[in-house]
Structure formats: C-alpha cells, structure tokens
Design an enzyme around this catalytic site. Structure first.
Site, PDB file in Angstrom:
ATOM      1  N   HIS A  73      -8.356  -2.132  -6.033  1.00  0.00           N
ATOM      2  CA  HIS A  73      -7.969  -2.081  -7.450  1.00  0.00           C
ATOM      3  C   HIS A  73      -8.863  -3.057  -8.212  1.00  0.00           C
ATOM      4  CE1 HIS A  73      -3.790  -0.315  -6.783  1.00  0.00           C
ATOM      5  NE2 HIS A  73      -4.059  -0.760  -5.577  1.00  0.00           N
ATOM      6  N   GLN A  79       0.841  -1.200   0.000  1.00  0.00           N
ATOM      7  CA  GLN A  79       0.000   0.000   0.000  1.00  0.00           C
ATOM      8  C   GLN A  79       0.873   1.246   0.000  1.00  0.00           C
ATOM      9  OE1 GLN A  79      -2.705   0.266   3.334  1.00  0.00           O
ATOM     10  NE2 GLN A  79      -3.703   2.109   2.548  1.00  0.00           N
ATOM     11  N   HIS A 131      -8.355   1.418  -0.581  1.00  0.00           N
ATOM     12  CA  HIS A 131      -8.809   1.426  -1.974  1.00  0.00           C
ATOM     13  C   HIS A 131      -8.742   0.034  -2.550  1.00  0.00           C
ATOM     14  CE1 HIS A 131      -4.522   2.437  -1.725  1.00  0.00           C
ATOM     15  NE2 HIS A 131      -4.361   1.718  -2.831  1.00  0.00           N
TER      16      HIS A 131
HETATM   17  P1  5GP Z   1      -1.509   1.077  -3.653  1.00  0.00           P
HETATM   18  O1  5GP Z   1      -0.092   0.863  -4.080  1.00  0.00           O
HETATM   19  O2  5GP Z   1      -1.583   2.003  -2.454  1.00  0.00           O
HETATM   20  O3  5GP Z   1      -2.301  -0.177  -3.469  1.00  0.00           O
HETATM   21  O4  5GP Z   1      -2.206   1.806  -4.866  1.00  0.00           O
HETATM   22  C1  5GP Z   1      -2.181   3.178  -5.034  1.00  0.00           C
HETATM   23  C2  5GP Z   1      -2.544   3.416  -6.476  1.00  0.00           C
HETATM   24  O5  5GP Z   1      -2.887   4.782  -6.618  1.00  0.00           O
HETATM   25  C3  5GP Z   1      -1.399   3.139  -7.453  1.00  0.00           C
HETATM   26  O6  5GP Z   1      -1.797   2.152  -8.388  1.00  0.00           O
HETATM   27  C4  5GP Z   1      -1.148   4.498  -8.094  1.00  0.00           C
HETATM   28  O7  5GP Z   1      -0.828   4.396  -9.458  1.00  0.00           O
HETATM   29  C5  5GP Z   1      -2.457   5.229  -7.869  1.00  0.00           C
HETATM   30  N1  5GP Z   1      -2.324   6.675  -7.756  1.00  0.00           N
HETATM   31  C6  5GP Z   1      -1.446   7.348  -6.969  1.00  0.00           C
HETATM   32  N2  5GP Z   1      -1.621   8.682  -7.116  1.00  0.00           N
HETATM   33  C7  5GP Z   1      -2.637   8.842  -7.999  1.00  0.00           C
HETATM   34  C8  5GP Z   1      -3.285   9.999  -8.544  1.00  0.00           C
HETATM   35  O8  5GP Z   1      -2.944  11.146  -8.244  1.00  0.00           O
HETATM   36  N3  5GP Z   1      -4.293   9.786  -9.425  1.00  0.00           N
HETATM   37  C9  5GP Z   1      -4.694   8.518  -9.770  1.00  0.00           C
HETATM   38  N4  5GP Z   1      -5.704   8.431 -10.658  1.00  0.00           N
HETATM   39  N5  5GP Z   1      -4.118   7.403  -9.275  1.00  0.00           N
HETATM   40  C10 5GP Z   1      -3.098   7.565  -8.396  1.00  0.00           C
END
Ligand code: 5GP
Length: 114
Positions: free
Chosen positions: A102, A94, A100
């Site tokens: 995906h 994360q 969130h």
């Molecule tokens: P995590 O790694 O926390 O599971 O996923 C975070 C996700 O948020 C990543 O896939 C990254 O690409 C996406 N993300 C981060 N910043 C932004 C943003 O400013 N806009 C959008 N649309 N996605 C974002």
C-alpha cells in the site's frame, strides 16, 4: 480471513481498475476503498501469496516494487511524506492472498497503526 485472489483478475484485466503504473513485473492501481487521499496498491504480476512466501529469488522484484513506489510518490507530489504498508497474513491484516504494497499519502498518518 484471506479471500479469493481478486488481484489475479486485476492483473489479467478481467476486473477493471484505474492503472497508475504498469510494466512487465508489476501493476499499480488505486485502492477501491481509499484510506488516504492517495492510496495506491503496488503488486507483482508473479503470483506470491504473502510476504512470508518470499524467497531470495524475489529480492530484485521486491526492490523494483519499492522503486515504483518512489516514482509514484514523486509523481503524486508526496514530498511531505508517505507510508508504505505490507500486511502479512490474518493477524497482519492481509485480506487478499496476493502480496501487495500500500502507498498511502496526502494527509498526516497516525502511529501506531490499529
Ligand atoms: P490488505 O487488507 O490485504 O492489505 O489490502 C487489500 C486491499 O485491496 C484493501 O485496501 C482493499 O480495499 C483493496 N481491494 C480489495 N478488492 C479490490 C478491488 O477489487 N479493486 C481494488 N482497486 N482494490 C481492492
């Protein structure tokens, strides 16, 4: 490492995104760095940092996120299959400290994940 909560800025529309779905409880939008032809993030508007912070009162909210994922997957034509991923904390991958989900699809997804 968990960065600043950019998703709160997306919820407040301070940062623009391509919105796929919005209702009173959640928002779904395209990931900025897509890992598959379809890569959508589904987030609650309620501030919850991680999956580990969920409480029983969040049960129906989390069920709702799944129902929204089902709806979007149908709309996106993902009848061959898709994957839901919910990373929790640093070892879980994360990077944004707002829970969130995906929704990934549109190609064959390998297993195990990295
Ligand atoms: P995590 O790694 O926390 O599971 O996923 C975070 C996700 O948020 C990543 O896939 C990254 O690409 C996406 N993300 C981060 N910043 C932004 C943003 O400013 N806009 C959008 N649309 N996605 C974002």
């Amino acid at each position: 490492m968990l960065r600043e909560n950019i998703f709160l800025k997306i919820i407040s529309k301070t940062i623009p995104v391509t919105i796929i779905h919005e209702d009173s409880e959640c928002l779904a939008f395209n990931d900025i760095n897509p890992q598959a032809p379809v890569h959508i993030l589904i987030i609650p508007k309620k501030e919850i940092r991680t999956h580990a912070d969920l409480t029983p009162e969040d049960s129906s909210l989390m069920g709702h996120l799944h129902m929204v994922a089902t709806k979007i997957a149908k709309e996106m034509g993902l009848e061959k299959g898709y994957r839901l991923v919910l990373n929790c904390n640093e070892s879980g991958g994360q990077t944004v400290p707002h829970i969130h989900m995906h929704l990934l699809g549109g190609r064959n997804l390998g297993w195990p994940p990295g």
